[in-house]
Design a protein around this motif. Structure first.
Motif, PDB file in Angstrom:
ATOM      1  N   PHE A   1      34.176  51.916  53.556  1.00 14.53           N
ATOM      2  CA  PHE A   1      34.149  51.740  52.102  1.00 14.53           C
ATOM      3  C   PHE A   1      35.524  52.032  51.515  1.00 14.53           C
ATOM      4  O   PHE A   1      36.105  51.222  50.791  1.00 14.53           O
ATOM      5  CB  PHE A   1      33.086  52.669  51.517  1.00 14.53           C
TER       6      PHE A   1
ATOM      7  N   THR B   1      38.357  49.643  52.610  1.00 16.89           N
ATOM      8  CA  THR B   1      38.407  48.388  51.843  1.00 16.89           C
ATOM      9  C   THR B   1      39.110  48.594  50.513  1.00 16.89           C
ATOM     10  O   THR B   1      39.947  47.786  50.101  1.00 16.89           O
ATOM     11  CB  THR B   1      36.993  47.850  51.610  1.00 16.89           C
ATOM     12  N   LEU B   2      38.784  49.689  49.841  1.00 16.36           N
ATOM     13  CA  LEU B   2      39.423  49.954  48.550  1.00 16.36           C
ATOM     14  C   LEU B   2      40.924  50.183  48.720  1.00 16.36           C
ATOM     15  O   LEU B   2      41.733  49.693  47.931  1.00 16.36           O
ATOM     16  CB  LEU B   2      38.790  51.183  47.891  1.00 16.36           C
TER      17      LEU B   2
ATOM     18  N   THR C   1      42.742  46.944  49.505  1.00 16.77           N
ATOM     19  CA  THR C   1      42.937  46.145  48.295  1.00 16.77           C
ATOM     20  C   THR C   1      44.110  46.672  47.497  1.00 16.77           C
ATOM     21  O   THR C   1      44.953  45.901  47.020  1.00 16.77           O
ATOM     22  CB  THR C   1      41.662  46.157  47.440  1.00 16.77           C
TER      23      THR C   1
ATOM     24  N   VAL D   1      47.283  45.676  49.369  1.00 18.32           N
ATOM     25  CA  VAL D   1      47.531  44.227  49.297  1.00 18.32           C
ATOM     26  C   VAL D   1      48.077  43.835  47.924  1.00 18.32           C
ATOM     27  O   VAL D   1      48.918  42.954  47.801  1.00 18.32           O
ATOM     28  CB  VAL D   1      46.220  43.471  49.608  1.00 18.32           C
ATOM     29  N   TYR D   2      47.620  44.529  46.894  1.00 15.79           N
ATOM     30  CA  TYR D   2      48.064  44.184  45.552  1.00 15.79           C
ATOM     31  C   TYR D   2      49.273  44.997  45.083  1.00 15.79           C
ATOM     32  O   TYR D   2      49.717  44.839  43.953  1.00 15.79           O
ATOM     33  CB  TYR D   2      46.910  44.358  44.562  1.00 15.79           C
TER      34      TYR D   2
ATOM     35  N   LYS E   1      52.248  43.459  43.084  1.00 21.37           N
ATOM     36  CA  LYS E   1      51.854  42.128  42.638  1.00 21.37           C
ATOM     37  C   LYS E   1      51.427  42.094  41.179  1.00 21.37           C
ATOM     38  O   LYS E   1      51.003  41.049  40.689  1.00 21.37           O
ATOM     39  CB  LYS E   1      50.694  41.609  43.507  1.00 21.37           C
TER      40      LYS E   1
ATOM     41  N   LEU F   1      51.434  41.505  37.425  1.00 23.83           N
ATOM     42  CA  LEU F   1      52.235  40.584  36.631  1.00 23.83           C
ATOM     43  C   LEU F   1      52.907  41.292  35.461  1.00 23.83           C
ATOM     44  O   LEU F   1      53.862  40.806  34.885  1.00 23.83           O
ATOM     45  CB  LEU F   1      51.359  39.451  36.093  1.00 23.83           C
TER      46      LEU F   1
ATOM     47  N   LEU G   1      42.047  49.523  33.009  1.00 22.94           N
ATOM     48  CA  LEU G   1      41.529  48.729  34.128  1.00 22.94           C
ATOM     49  C   LEU G   1      42.021  47.290  34.036  1.00 22.94           C
ATOM     50  O   LEU G   1      42.379  46.670  35.022  1.00 22.94           O
ATOM     51  CB  LEU G   1      40.001  48.696  34.073  1.00 22.94           C
ATOM     52  N   SER G   2      42.022  46.775  32.789  1.00 19.97           N
ATOM     53  CA  SER G   2      42.282  45.355  32.612  1.00 19.97           C
ATOM     54  C   SER G   2      43.746  45.032  32.442  1.00 19.97           C
ATOM     55  O   SER G   2      44.123  43.880  32.343  1.00 19.97           O
ATOM     56  CB  SER G   2      41.520  44.857  31.380  1.00 19.97           C
TER      57      SER G   2
ATOM     58  N   LEU H   1      47.037  44.499  37.932  1.00 22.85           N
ATOM     59  CA  LEU H   1      46.419  44.746  39.231  1.00 22.85           C
ATOM     60  C   LEU H   1      46.539  46.208  39.623  1.00 22.85           C
ATOM     61  O   LEU H   1      45.635  46.754  40.277  1.00 22.85           O
ATOM     62  CB  LEU H   1      47.050  43.877  40.322  1.00 22.85           C
TER      63      LEU H   1
ATOM     64  N   ALA I   1      43.779  47.986  37.790  1.00 20.82           N
ATOM     65  CA  ALA I   1      42.482  47.658  38.379  1.00 20.82           C
ATOM     66  C   ALA I   1      42.282  48.395  39.692  1.00 20.82           C
ATOM     67  O   ALA I   1      41.279  49.088  39.895  1.00 20.82           O
ATOM     68  CB  ALA I   1      42.371  46.154  38.598  1.00 20.82           C
ATOM     69  N   SER I   2      43.235  48.262  40.614  1.00 21.09           N
ATOM     70  CA  SER I   2      43.029  48.840  41.944  1.00 21.09           C
ATOM     71  C   SER I   2      43.171  50.353  41.930  1.00 21.09           C
ATOM     72  O   SER I   2      42.463  51.055  42.658  1.00 21.09           O
ATOM     73  CB  SER I   2      43.969  48.204  42.971  1.00 21.09           C
TER      74      SER I   2
ATOM     75  N   THR J   1      39.996  51.892  40.217  1.00 20.79           N
ATOM     76  CA  THR J   1      38.805  51.688  41.061  1.00 20.79           C
ATOM     77  C   THR J   1      38.848  52.609  42.274  1.00 20.79           C
ATOM     78  O   THR J   1      37.877  53.295  42.588  1.00 20.79           O
ATOM     79  CB  THR J   1      38.726  50.223  41.505  1.00 20.79           C
TER      80      THR J   1
ATOM     81  N   PHE K   1      36.443  55.870  42.338  1.00 18.58           N
ATOM     82  CA  PHE K   1      35.373  56.044  43.312  1.00 18.58           C
ATOM     83  C   PHE K   1      35.554  57.330  44.094  1.00 18.58           C
ATOM     84  O   PHE K   1      34.580  58.030  44.408  1.00 18.58           O
ATOM     85  CB  PHE K   1      35.307  54.861  44.276  1.00 18.58           C
TER      86      PHE K   1
ATOM     87  N   PRO L   1      29.702  48.297  53.768  1.00 18.85           N
ATOM     88  CA  PRO L   1      30.611  48.882  52.778  1.00 18.85           C
ATOM     89  C   PRO L   1      31.657  47.895  52.284  1.00 18.85           C
ATOM     90  O   PRO L   1      32.090  47.962  51.135  1.00 18.85           O
ATOM     91  CB  PRO L   1      31.270  50.034  53.536  1.00 18.85           C
TER      92      PRO L   1
ATOM     93  N   VAL M   1      32.237  46.930  48.274  1.00 18.89           N
ATOM     94  CA  VAL M   1      33.474  47.010  47.496  1.00 18.89           C
ATOM     95  C   VAL M   1      33.795  45.661  46.865  1.00 18.89           C
ATOM     96  O   VAL M   1      34.157  45.580  45.689  1.00 18.89           O
ATOM     97  CB  VAL M   1      34.646  47.475  48.388  1.00 18.89           C
TER      98      VAL M   1
ATOM     99  N   GLY N   1      36.934  43.522  32.733  1.00 13.30           N
ATOM    100  CA  GLY N   1      38.259  43.026  32.422  1.00 13.30           C
ATOM    101  C   GLY N   1      39.298  43.108  33.512  1.00 13.30           C
ATOM    102  O   GLY N   1      40.473  42.824  33.264  1.00 13.30           O
ATOM    103  N   THR N   2      38.909  43.443  34.727  1.00 15.02           N
ATOM    104  CA  THR N   2      39.920  43.492  35.790  1.00 15.02           C
ATOM    105  C   THR N   2      40.231  42.068  36.275  1.00 15.02           C
ATOM    106  O   THR N   2      39.601  41.106  35.839  1.00 15.02           O
ATOM    107  CB  THR N   2      39.422  44.330  36.973  1.00 15.02           C
TER     108      THR N   2
ATOM    109  N   PHE O   1      40.828  41.270  39.813  1.00 16.45           N
ATOM    110  CA  PHE O   1      40.938  41.312  41.260  1.00 16.45           C
ATOM    111  C   PHE O   1      41.013  39.925  41.874  1.00 16.45           C
ATOM    112  O   PHE O   1      41.713  39.696  42.843  1.00 16.45           O
ATOM    113  CB  PHE O   1      39.740  42.064  41.863  1.00 16.45           C
TER     114      PHE O   1
END
Lengths: 208, 605, 368
Positions: free
Chosen positions: A33, A36-37, A40, A43-44, A47, A49, A136-137, A140, A143-144, A147, A151, B215, B219, B231-232, B234
């Motif tokens: 879990f 993956t987070l 992400t 990876v971002y 990046k 903008l 969040l918005s 990237l 957001a990442s 998140t 979590f 998992p 995600v 509003g994200t 991804f």
């Protein structure tokens, strides 16, 4: 956490208590879990903008200058406390297993305090970022970052609630050495949450 | 020697019948039946969705359903068959059989087991509730971004899909923890890992896959939900996000998922073939290792679903070679099954017919899979009816045939009655005919230019003839299922009474009465090899006597509980909050879940 | 046992096998315009060659393995009075053999596969005709940068020349699938993917979107017209008139009229009349809000939601392959696009009158 569900010496194929095995199994799953987070996030990285950025300064189109938004010092303190809290819970467990109530309550209390501080630090950090223009918005990174660390923070919070429940049990003298497993299960989960942070902290806060 | 620590809990008077006894049950056998009954109903629902699809496609340019409805039909058909059909049907067998096969009285965590079922049911209901508001998920079962973003999917369809799958994921994870610990930790004396029935081995590997794969999609679904509601960006290119990330995350889950769907089927077939060949499974160790190898490699092939995305020649090559590699252990299994029946004394009872049918169909599905493994060839095949043919051969010809074999094989054990053999044979042959008529022509259609997920097609592409044949085949399949349902309903009441061991089985479940008593074994058995029943029969020089039913005095079983269903309701309410968009519902869900968990934790087991 | 019984038992086994064989053979029989099995382009041939290699190996394995299965089923069926079979547990040698042989067969597939991967990954050189493909919900835009052409749903290519397609989308993921000449490649927003082919036959061929992209994914086809270099040249010249990439699409009305008269063979007077009535309907009906059209103020637009219609009359189909081009079909489409292609993004501001439709049909068909 059942009070009397399992025999004192459950006979299992491996000799390990099933509940302990369950926690380890769950932790194994949770590793994916968070992997993956974290993937992400990685990876971002770089990046986004638009800013604000974690480690770099940013000038918005309207001319406003944003400092790098991460506050390493504060989070380092929180990290240190979280790391120490793993030690504290080990000490508390020792107290539980050897019928030392003072040790158990004291160190368990310390563990919980560290957890509470860590979560408070994160709440502060999140609200501070929102005030500074990172939501969040926004990009990237927002957001990442929110998140991933959100979590993690939720997992810490659940851990704090769990440890506190065990603390109350101990307080009411319902955690004799035979029931020390109840603390051990929570401690295992707590260590896991700590280990995840040991990965997140350098990846997010230290690496550029 | 007792292996379950549960023997020491205080005994309660357990209700034996009535709705409340089912709602509060923690008996793995009852939970298995609950899974099976629910899954079968969902399976029929998925089948209805398929029939509507086939009716729409029977002729070119038809307007039986609108494209919106069609897209909901194929999405729900796939999602239902995978998550509400095959997986819970497998779970029925995990639940019913694993504790008995390893010589235990129940699973490691009976209440967690019950909760898994109720959460699964909640997920299935939540997903299908979308039909009531004409907003069933319509984005395909793999929901590619950025089509699934709010901009291109404004309605609640995708939200239903997200929350439905999240809830189902929780059920799967809870069950996986449970079965993993059960298999590793609750085996009876003498049952070393390499003496476990093959079904238990394949189930163990499946649990590991579930634990590691779910998992990832959890995600991915969280991120998609955040894109849609918070509003994200991804997966939204305008915000810097990359839709390809969705594909990678989805398929890192999605490929292991297909092994989750097939490994239990492999296990079932490995149980049935030896019994009806009167000789042991050929190559037990090879079967274990190939199963583990498939699972391990299964995490390294995911991008073979992405060969048309332009990943570049090196990525294409890597995933192509890995995919070809995974064909080797799969082939090994097929050969070992043939080796099992080779030199045997084959009895063609209905379970055996379906098991043999499985091998025959799975070979075809496996070979079309190998064809897909070559990216250049796949550039023509992917996203066409060729791949629809492939996965139906492995999932229907594979999983469903095997699950059906299992149903006929273990029905006597679960119900105490035999299913009718004559009707079983009719079911088999109709299903073979219907299945092949429906899905074999899809190979041609795909290679001859019919893409998938199209609600209709022009007449001048000449797809009409085979589409019509496929629709006829689908109705033949429907008839075969009606035969099965009739057989089930009739046999449950009027079937021939089944002895403990109607088939001459080799594993522990055949040593106890049919149906078993709540505690499974009067005395927990000890084993000293694989195929314990055959060993005991050989030692005895003949069949074992019919096991006696005992009073159960002195055997302590876990008490029933309503906290699992309460917790499940809490989880359902929490996720429903995202559909209704009302945060108080989420909060209420969290509270109910917490109450459920705490009460459960402090309840004596 | 009696011969009859034995035959009946055999039939049970062979009947399904024969059924499958018949099905397989029958599959090859008909004519499929969009088939992948009769490639007419170099990329398609490379891909087909690899496919046929895997196909024949798979067929051989199928015959052997299914054959072994069927043989075992027949040979080892229980006969009354037969003894208990030998309780074999396995055979390591056999395991090794049937691990190595499949591995070897896979190697025979892997080698041509990897070769073809790299062959098809190489982008063609500067001699290729560059085309940009842009996916939209639910139509295909094609641009020829060197020729300054912008068109939709119909891709013209000169036979015998390599065409290099650089592809993207403005909305969701689609997949450009041209079975006859190439294969498929997905298109992604803000990214370019690439596929190429050289047609070796002339003709009109069809392709379709092959990645689910929303409600009308099933109706997102396109045509590829492979023609002689001369025909291609003539087509290009006609397409360039009014192209948004040339002078912002601004062309004097007389030029437009002359060009269209030449293209259709109508008299100038007829053309003028059609243009006048049609343009009026085009503006009053609201078409101008979504479609670039030569002779209207929006001729130079390249980012409208609908396809460029400056040469729509020359296309073989309407609405991305949904309907063949004809007066009746155009009228049907214009009266109610949603009835033809439910969910289509072409939403008329208000229903068109019969007169408007008549005028528009003539107008659109005029624009060759």
């Amino acid at each position: 956490m059942s009070q009397d569900a399992h025999a004192m010496h459950p006979e299992t194929s491996t000799g390990l208590d099933s509940r302990k095995m369950a926690i380890w199994t769950f932790i194994g799953s949770e590793c994916l879990f968070f992997a993956t987070l974290i993937s992400t996030y990685v990876v971002y990285r770089g990046k986004s903008l638009t800013g604000p950025f974690p480690h770099a300064e940013w000038t918005s189109p309207t001319g406003q200058v944003f400092e790098p938004i991460l506050e390493i010092k504060l989070v380092t303190v929180g990290t240190a406390l979280l790391l120490f809290s793993s030690l504290f819970v080990v000490l508390a467990l020792y107290g539980a297993q050897h019928n030392k109530r003072g040790m158990l309550l004291g160190w368990l209390g310390a563990t919980i305090m560290c957890g509470v501080f860590f979560v408070s630090m994160q709440v502060y950090e999140f609200t501070h970022f929102v005030h500074k223009g990172l939501k969040l918005s926004t990009n990237l990174f927002g957001a990442s970052f929110f998140t991933l660390t959100g979590f993690h923070g939720t997992h810490v919070t659940i851990g704090v609630i769990w440890l506190f429940t065990v603390f109350l049990l101990a307080l009411r003298r319902k955690l004799p050495p035979e029931k020390a497993l109840n603390l051990e299960l929570a401690a295992l989960y707590w260590h896991f949450v700590d280990v995840v942070w040991i990965v997140i902290f350098p990846v997010v806060y230290l690496m550029d | 020697m007792a292996t379950s620590a549960l023997d020491h809990a205080p005994a309660h008077a357990h209700e034996k019948s009535g709705l409340w006894s089912w709602i509060t049950t923690v008996d793995h056998k009852r939970i298995g039946i609950l899974y099976g009954a629910s899954a079968f109903i969902f399976f029929l629902l998925g089948g209805l969705e398929a029939l509507l699809i086939r009716v729409q496609l029977a002729n070119p340019e038809q307007h039986v359903v609108s494209p919106e409805t069609y897209n909901q039909l194929f999405t729900m058909h796939g999602t239902t068959m995978i998550f509400l059909g095959v997986m819970p049907l497998s779970a029925m067998f995990f639940n019913y059989l694993i504790p008995i096969m390893i010589g235990a009285r129940d699973v490691a965590f009976p209440r967690l087991n019950a909760m898994s079922y109720w959460v699964f049911l909640a997920g299935g209901l939540l997903l299908n509730a979308s039909w009531l508001v004409h907003a069933a998920p319509d984005q395909g079962w793999f929901g590619y971004a950025n089509l699934t973003e709010r901009q291109y999917s404004p309605g609640p369809n995708v939200d239903f899909w997200i929350v439905g799958l999240q809830v189902l994921g929780i059920a799967s994870l809870a069950a996986a923890v449970n079965f993993f610990v059960t298999i590793i930790n609750l085996r009876t004396k003498g049952m070393r890992l390499m003496r476990m029935p093959m079904f238990v081995w394949m189930s163990l590997v499946t649990q590991v896959l579930l634990l590691l794969a779910f998992p990832v999609i959890t995600v991915a679904l969280v991120m998609l939900m955040m894109d849609r509601n918070f509003g994200t960006h991804f997966f939204i290119p305008a915000g810097g996000g990359d839709p390809i990330l969705w594909q990678h995350l989805f398929w890192v889950f999605g490929h292991p998922e297909v092994y989750i769907l097939i490994l239990p089927a492999f296990g079932i077939v490995s149980e049935i073939l030896p019994v009806f060949s009167r000789k042991p499974l050929f190559g037990y160790a090879a079967m274990v290792f190939s199963g583990c190898f498939i699972a391990f490699l299964g995490f390294g092939v995911w991008s073979h679903h992405m060969f048309s995305t332009g990943m570049g020649p090196f990525a294409d090559t890597f995933f192509s070679l890995m995919t070809m590699l995974i064909a080797i252990p799969t082939g090994v299994k097929i050969f070992n099954w043939i080796g099992t029946i080779w030199g045997g004394r084959l009895e063609f009872k209905t379970p055996m017919l379906f098991a043999l049918g499985f091998i025959a169909m799975f070979i075809i599905g496996g070979l079309s899979g190998v064809m897909h493994s070559s990216p250049p060839a796949d550039l023509q095949q992917t996203d066409t009816y060729f791949v629809v043919a492939h996965f139906h051969y492995v999932l229907f010809g594979g999983s469903i045939f095997a699950l059906t074999a299992g149903a006929y094989y273990w029905f006597p054990k679960m119900s105490g009655r035999m299913l009718d053999e004559g009707l079983g044979k009719v079911h088999f042959w109709l299903m073979m005919l219907g299945f092949n008529l429906t899905f074999f022509p899809m190979h041609f259609l795909g290679l001859n230019g019919m893409p998938r997920r199209v609600y209709t097609y022009p007449a001048d592409l000449n797809f009409g003839f085979w589409n019509m044949m496929e629709t006829v085949g689908a109705f033949v399949l429907m008839v075969s299922l009606l035969v099965f349902i009739y057989n089930l309903l009739r046999s449950v009441r009027h079937g021939v009474v089944a002895p403990a061991d109607p088939w001459g089985g080799a594993t522990l479940e055949w040593a106890i009465p049919s149906p078993p008593q709540e505690w499974n074994f009067a005395e927990i058995p000890e084993v000293s090899g694989r195929d314990p029943l055959w060993e005991w029969e050989r030692a005895r020089g003949g069949k074992l006597p019919e096991p006696q039913r005992v009073s159960g005095k002195g055997i302590h079983l876990p008490n029933p509980s309503y906290w699992p269903i309460v917790t499940a309701i809490g989880i359902l309410v929490f996720f429903t909050g995202f559909i209704v968009g009302f945060p108080y519902v989420n909060i209420a869900g969290v509270l109910v879940t917490f109450i459920g968990i705490y009460s459960w934790a402090f309840e004596p087991a | 046992m009696s011969l009859r019984l034995a035959l009946r038992r055999q039939a049970r086994v062979w009947a399904p096998a024969m059924f499958l064989v018949v099905l397989a053979l029958a599959g090859c029989a008909r004519d499929y315009p969009q088939t992948t099995l009769a490639p007419k382009g170099d990329f398609g041939r490379i891909v087909d060659h690899v496919f046929m290699t895997t196909f024949w190996w798979a067929t051989a394995v199928f015959v052997l393995v299914e054959g072994a299965l069927l043989y075992a089923i027949v040979k080892f069926r229980a006969r009354p009075g037969a003894p208990e079979p030998e309780q074999t547990h396995g055979n390591t040698t056999v395991e090794i053999i049937w691990t190595i042989i499949p591995a070897a067969i896979l190697a025979m597939i892997a080698v041509p596969t990897v070769k073809a991967i790299f062959q098809t990954a190489k982008e063609p050189g500067p001699e290729a005709l560059q085309v940009e493909v842009i996916g939209h919900q639910w139509w295909w835009e094609f641009r020829y940068p060197a020729l300054n052409i912008v068109t939709a749903d119909e891709l013209h290519v000169p036979v015998g020349q390599t065409v290099n397609l650089r592809m993207t989308t403005v909305d969701v993921i689609h997949s450009f699938w041209l079975p006859t000449f190439a294969g498929k490649r997905d298109v992604f927003p803000k990214r370019f993917n690439n596929i190429w082919f050289k047609a070796d036959t002339t003709g009109v061929f069809s392709g379709q979107c092959a990645e689910f992209c929303g409600v009308e994914h099933g109706r997102m086809a396109f045509r590829v017209v492979s023609e002689t270099p001369e025909e291609f040249q003539a087509w290009s010249t006609r397409q360039q008139m009014g192209s948004p990439l040339i002078g912002g699409g601004m062309v004097p009305d007389t030029t437009v009229a002359t060009a269209l008269a030449a293209a259709t063979g109508d008299s100038l007077a007829q053309v003028d009349s059609i243009l006048a009535r049609g343009k009026a309907a085009f503006m009053s009906g609201g078409c101008i809000g979504c479609h670039a059209m030569v002779g209207t103020p929006m001729a130079g637009q390249t980012a409208l939601i609908g396809p460029n219609l400056s040469h729509v009359g020359s296309r073989h189909t309407i609405a991305a392959g949904t309907l063949p081009m004809s007066d009746e079909n155009l009228a049907r489409w214009l009266h109610n696009p949603d009835a033809v292609k439910p969910g289509v993004l072409m939403k008329l501001p208000r229903p068109l009158t019969d007169d408007e439709v008549t005028a528009l049909v003539a107008y659109l068909r005029l624009h060759q």
